[in-house]
Scaffold this motif. Structure first.
Motif, PDB file in Angstrom:
ATOM      1  N   UNK A 297       0.826  -1.210   0.000  1.00  0.00           N
ATOM      2  CA  UNK A 297       0.000   0.000   0.000  1.00  0.00           C
ATOM      3  C   UNK A 297       0.857   1.257   0.000  1.00  0.00           C
ATOM      4  N   UNK A 298       1.951   1.239   0.751  1.00  0.00           N
ATOM      5  CA  UNK A 298       2.826   2.411   0.798  1.00  0.00           C
ATOM      6  C   UNK A 298       3.459   2.682  -0.566  1.00  0.00           C
ATOM      7  N   UNK A 299       3.948   1.643  -1.212  1.00  0.00           N
ATOM      8  CA  UNK A 299       4.523   1.819  -2.535  1.00  0.00           C
ATOM      9  C   UNK A 299       3.471   2.289  -3.544  1.00  0.00           C
ATOM     10  N   UNK A 300       2.248   1.812  -3.381  1.00  0.00           N
ATOM     11  CA  UNK A 300       1.170   2.234  -4.272  1.00  0.00           C
ATOM     12  C   UNK A 300       0.805   3.696  -4.045  1.00  0.00           C
ATOM     13  N   UNK A 301       0.814   4.130  -2.793  1.00  0.00           N
ATOM     14  CA  UNK A 301       0.528   5.529  -2.498  1.00  0.00           C
ATOM     15  C   UNK A 301       1.584   6.450  -3.091  1.00  0.00           C
ATOM     16  N   UNK A 302       2.830   6.060  -2.951  1.00  0.00           N
ATOM     17  CA  UNK A 302       3.906   6.884  -3.493  1.00  0.00           C
ATOM     18  C   UNK A 302       3.847   6.969  -5.013  1.00  0.00           C
ATOM     19  N   UNK A 303       3.266   5.956  -5.645  1.00  0.00           N
ATOM     20  CA  UNK A 303       3.169   5.921  -7.111  1.00  0.00           C
ATOM     21  C   UNK A 303       1.810   6.410  -7.619  1.00  0.00           C
ATOM     22  N   UNK A 304       0.937   6.850  -6.707  1.00  0.00           N
ATOM     23  CA  UNK A 304      -0.425   7.262  -7.089  1.00  0.00           C
ATOM     24  C   UNK A 304      -1.155   6.138  -7.826  1.00  0.00           C
ATOM     25  N   UNK A 305      -0.940   4.931  -7.345  1.00  0.00           N
ATOM     26  CA  UNK A 305      -1.570   3.754  -7.949  1.00  0.00           C
ATOM     27  C   UNK A 305      -2.949   3.578  -7.311  1.00  0.00           C
ATOM     28  N   UNK A 306      -3.948   4.264  -7.847  1.00  0.00           N
ATOM     29  CA  UNK A 306      -5.273   4.301  -7.239  1.00  0.00           C
ATOM     30  C   UNK A 306      -5.924   2.933  -7.078  1.00  0.00           C
ATOM     31  N   UNK A 307      -5.975   2.092  -8.091  1.00  0.00           N
ATOM     32  CA  UNK A 307      -6.627   0.787  -7.910  1.00  0.00           C
ATOM     33  C   UNK A 307      -5.992  -0.043  -6.807  1.00  0.00           C
ATOM     34  N   UNK A 308      -4.675  -0.005  -6.681  1.00  0.00           N
ATOM     35  CA  UNK A 308      -4.007  -0.766  -5.629  1.00  0.00           C
ATOM     36  C   UNK A 308      -4.335  -0.207  -4.254  1.00  0.00           C
ATOM     37  N   UNK A 309      -4.378   1.115  -4.131  1.00  0.00           N
ATOM     38  CA  UNK A 309      -4.714   1.736  -2.849  1.00  0.00           C
ATOM     39  C   UNK A 309      -6.133   1.368  -2.435  1.00  0.00           C
ATOM     40  N   UNK A 310      -7.065   1.443  -3.380  1.00  0.00           N
ATOM     41  CA  UNK A 310      -8.457   1.083  -3.083  1.00  0.00           C
ATOM     42  C   UNK A 310      -8.545  -0.383  -2.670  1.00  0.00           C
ATOM     43  N   UNK A 311      -7.826  -1.263  -3.352  1.00  0.00           N
ATOM     44  CA  UNK A 311      -7.844  -2.681  -3.007  1.00  0.00           C
ATOM     45  C   UNK A 311      -7.329  -2.941  -1.602  1.00  0.00           C
ATOM     46  N   UNK A 312      -6.263  -2.238  -1.208  1.00  0.00           N
ATOM     47  CA  UNK A 312      -5.718  -2.415   0.140  1.00  0.00           C
ATOM     48  C   UNK A 312      -6.707  -1.942   1.203  1.00  0.00           C
ATOM     49  N   UNK A 313      -7.333  -0.800   0.960  1.00  0.00           N
ATOM     50  CA  UNK A 313      -8.306  -0.277   1.922  1.00  0.00           C
ATOM     51  C   UNK A 313      -9.500  -1.216   2.041  1.00  0.00           C
ATOM     52  N   UNK A 314      -9.949  -1.745   0.919  1.00  0.00           N
ATOM     53  CA  UNK A 314     -11.100  -2.648   0.935  1.00  0.00           C
ATOM     54  C   UNK A 314     -10.795  -3.931   1.705  1.00  0.00           C
ATOM     55  N   UNK A 315      -9.640  -4.514   1.477  1.00  0.00           N
ATOM     56  CA  UNK A 315      -9.318  -5.776   2.145  1.00  0.00           C
ATOM     57  C   UNK A 315      -9.192  -5.568   3.655  1.00  0.00           C
ATOM     58  N   UNK A 316      -8.675  -4.404   4.064  1.00  0.00           N
ATOM     59  CA  UNK A 316      -8.591  -4.101   5.494  1.00  0.00           C
ATOM     60  C   UNK A 316      -9.985  -3.934   6.086  1.00  0.00           C
ATOM     61  N   UNK A 317     -10.873  -3.244   5.357  1.00  0.00           N
ATOM     62  CA  UNK A 317     -12.244  -3.056   5.841  1.00  0.00           C
ATOM     63  C   UNK A 317     -12.971  -4.395   5.967  1.00  0.00           C
ATOM     64  N   UNK A 318     -12.784  -5.259   4.985  1.00  0.00           N
ATOM     65  CA  UNK A 318     -13.435  -6.574   5.028  1.00  0.00           C
ATOM     66  C   UNK A 318     -12.932  -7.379   6.216  1.00  0.00           C
ATOM     67  N   UNK A 319     -11.636  -7.399   6.433  1.00  0.00           N
ATOM     68  CA  UNK A 319     -11.083  -8.165   7.539  1.00  0.00           C
ATOM     69  C   UNK A 319     -11.519  -7.590   8.876  1.00  0.00           C
TER      70      UNK A 319
END
Length: 340
Positions: A297-319
């Protein structure tokens, strides 16, 4: 005890609503951030035409609401988008990184529970003594200490100065190459046992010690303080005083009656701290270069990788929602007064 169908249906509906809400908020936030993600997709030497084509491929030329509807349609079909940084499906990237984080969190929680509960029981038994004072000081300091700062200190002392434990990564690459280690479940400790690979098991265990201990600091302090407080409260209950008057051994009263009533709120509080532990895992993974979902997630944030950031947030919310549901089920199994 049996769980009602109404409870299961209600929790599933709430889980879906939470996921959609988190998805909507995260999607909007990632879209209003001033960045040019199409440049990452097109490459550093892309022409204006290639950049414009990248915007069309990523649906960035459409209104935000249309983008959200398109993403939501793909999400329910198992398509969480393509990572603009790795060019791989986000769901595959997230699941492959998730095993490393889960292995770290499970070991951290196990350490925290196994050590924290007896520590709190001892403090309650020795209340208002020097042992109780030490326990309270340790737990207050541990709970208030920033996890990233503790990770840096532990890494500096045990990894750099003393050199007794590895201070980065999940396993040494040369050990993997020499032994021919292959991933099966994604949990290195389990995979190494299944393959009988003792070198990888020992090396993975040495690598996970420091980050697991750091990550266990908050749930350990929380469980110890909660156990002490509840144990002291339970010891004043009428049924406990009656057992003492009847002459039952203190060990029987402690482990058979008092501790069971104490574990109910302790398990609930530890389960609710799961979300905080995941956030702490993000910081720990960055410091120890642990290839989990936090590092991803950190590497995705630094790269403005929106789909990856959304995926990380979603998986955390689900868990987080799933853990809360499991805590309620365990709560009802331990305490017969709770009905689901």
């Amino acid at each position: 005890m049996p769980i009602s169908k109404e409870y299961v249906a209600k929790r599933l509906i709430l889980l879906m609503l939470v996921v959609i809400g988190v998805l909507f908020i995260t999607f909007i936030i990632t879209r209003i951030i001033p960045a040019r993600p199409e440049l990452l997709w097109a490459g550093p030497h892309a022409t204006i035409e290639q950049i414009q084509k990248a915007r069309e491929q990523l649906n960035l030329d459409k209104p935000i609401l249309i983008q959200f509807i398109l993403y939501l349609h793909g999400f329910f079909q198992g398509d969480w988008g393509i990572s603009w940084r790795t060019r791989s499906p986000v769901l595959i990237d997230v699941l492959s990184s998730l095993t490393a984080t889960l292995e770290l969190i499970i070991i951290a929680f196990t350490i925290a529970f196994i050590i924290g509960v007896p520590f709190g029981v001892l403090a309650a038994i020795k209340k208002y003594t020097w042992i109780d004072d030490v326990a309270r000081i340790v737990t207050v300091i541990g709970a208030s200490m920033p996890v990233f700062w503790l990770a840096l200190i532990v890494q500096l002392i045990f990894g750099t100065w003393l050199g007794i434990l590895p201070s980065a990564k999940r396993v040494d690459e040369w050990v993997v190459i020499v032994t021919g280690f292959k991933q099966i479940t994604g949990f290195y400790l389990i995979d190494s046992i299944l393959q009988g690979n003792h070198m990888v098991f020992i090396d993975s265990l040495r690598h996970i010690v420091l980050p697991a201990l750091v990550l266990a600091s908050y749930p350990f302090c929380l469980s110890a303080r909660m156990t002490r407080a509840v144990m002291m409260e339970v010891s004043t209950e009428p049924h406990v005083r009656s057992l003492i008057a009847w002459g039952l051994p203190q060990r029987t009263i402690l482990f058979k009656y008092s501790l069971r009533n104490t574990l109910v709120p302790v398990i609930a509080s530890i389960g609710l701290s799961f979300g905080y532990t995941i956030i702490g895992a993000f910081m720990v993974e960055l410091v120890f270069v642990w290839p989990g979902i936090g590092y991803y997630a950190a590497m995705s944030l630094l790269s403005f990788d929106y789909p990856a950031v959304i995926g990380c947030v979603l998986i955390v919310a689900i868990f987080y929602c799933v853990i809360n549901t499991l805590v309620d089920i365990i709560h009802s199994a331990i305490d017969p007064r709770v009905k689901l």
